[in-house]
Design a protein around this motif. Structure first.
Motif, short mmCIF file in Angstrom:
data_model
loop_
_atom_site.label_atom_id
_atom_site.label_comp_id
_atom_site.label_asym_id
_atom_site.label_seq_id
_atom_site.Cartn_x
_atom_site.Cartn_y
_atom_site.Cartn_z
N PHE A 90 -55.89 -46.80 -40.23
CA PHE A 90 -54.98 -46.48 -41.33
C PHE A 90 -54.10 -45.29 -40.96
O PHE A 90 -52.91 -45.27 -41.26
N MET A 91 -54.68 -44.30 -40.29
CA MET A 91 -53.89 -43.15 -39.86
C MET A 91 -52.84 -43.55 -38.83
O MET A 91 -51.71 -43.07 -38.87
N VAL A 92 -53.20 -44.46 -37.91
CA VAL A 92 -52.23 -44.94 -36.93
C VAL A 92 -51.09 -45.66 -37.63
O VAL A 92 -49.91 -45.46 -37.30
N VAL A 93 -51.41 -46.49 -38.61
CA VAL A 93 -50.38 -47.22 -39.36
C VAL A 93 -49.47 -46.25 -40.11
O VAL A 93 -48.25 -46.40 -40.10
N THR A 94 -50.07 -45.26 -40.75
CA THR A 94 -49.29 -44.27 -41.49
C THR A 94 -48.35 -43.50 -40.57
O THR A 94 -47.17 -43.32 -40.87
N GLU A 95 -48.88 -43.09 -39.44
CA GLU A 95 -48.06 -42.36 -38.46
C GLU A 95 -46.98 -43.27 -37.88
O GLU A 95 -45.84 -42.84 -37.69
N ALA A 96 -47.31 -44.53 -37.63
CA ALA A 96 -46.33 -45.48 -37.11
C ALA A 96 -45.19 -45.67 -38.12
O ALA A 96 -44.03 -45.74 -37.73
N GLU A 97 -45.55 -45.75 -39.39
CA GLU A 97 -44.51 -45.91 -40.42
C GLU A 97 -43.54 -44.74 -40.40
O GLU A 97 -42.31 -44.92 -40.43
N VAL A 98 -44.06 -43.55 -40.32
CA VAL A 98 -43.20 -42.35 -40.27
C VAL A 98 -42.33 -42.39 -39.02
O VAL A 98 -41.12 -42.13 -39.08
N ASN A 99 -42.93 -42.72 -37.89
CA ASN A 99 -42.17 -42.73 -36.63
C ASN A 99 -41.11 -43.83 -36.58
O ASN A 99 -40.02 -43.61 -36.06
N VAL A 100 -41.41 -44.99 -37.14
CA VAL A 100 -40.41 -46.06 -37.19
C VAL A 100 -39.28 -45.67 -38.13
O VAL A 100 -38.11 -45.86 -37.82
N GLN A 101 -39.63 -45.08 -39.28
CA GLN A 101 -38.60 -44.60 -40.22
C GLN A 101 -37.69 -43.57 -39.53
O GLN A 101 -36.47 -43.60 -39.69
N ASN A 102 -38.29 -42.66 -38.78
CA ASN A 102 -37.50 -41.66 -38.05
C ASN A 102 -36.60 -42.32 -37.01
O ASN A 102 -35.45 -41.91 -36.83
#
Length: 128
Positions: A90-102
């Protein structure tokens, strides 16, 4: 700092506090770019259910191919599977979402019309 980044940072901090700061939890949030998140999606979902693993691979491949819309959709679908994910996943997914948004934001700022369209849709969705 944008609101999404603040929320995600707070969530990750609380999750770490609840689960302890073990080695794999720290590695789950070390991705600073969409490309690093793509690698984390592969490694942290290696032993996941086949359907979830396929979503993670789709998200990872999409990032590597520059298909940010598909990457964001896949990450959002992974996040929707939250009950089936480990804390690290879940943390990887959350971090991935932020990084893709960026990555989308940076592409839009560089003149990418598709990225600008994604941001416009997201902004319109928040207003409605």
């Amino acid at each position: 700092m944008n609101l999404t980044r603040i929320f995600c940072t707070t969530f990750i901090g609380l999750t770490l506090a609840m689960t302890g700061c073990g080695g794999s939890s720290e590695k789950a949030i070390q991705a600073d770019t969409a490309e690093e998140s793509a690698d984390a999606l592969i490694s942290f979902f290696e032993k996941a259910d086949p359907e979830i693993k396929k979503l993670a691979k789709t998200a990872s491949d999409a990032v590597e191919e520059g298909k940010l819309t598909l990457a964001l959709q896949s990450v959002n679908q992974l996040r929707a599977q939250g009950a089936k994910l480990t804390a690290d996943q879940f943390m990887v997914v959350t971090e991935a979402e932020v990084n893709v948004q960026n990555a989308i934001r940076e592409a839009a700022e560089s003149g990418d019309k598709n990225a600008q369209t994604i941001l416009n849709y997201q902004s319109a969705g928040r207003r409605n």
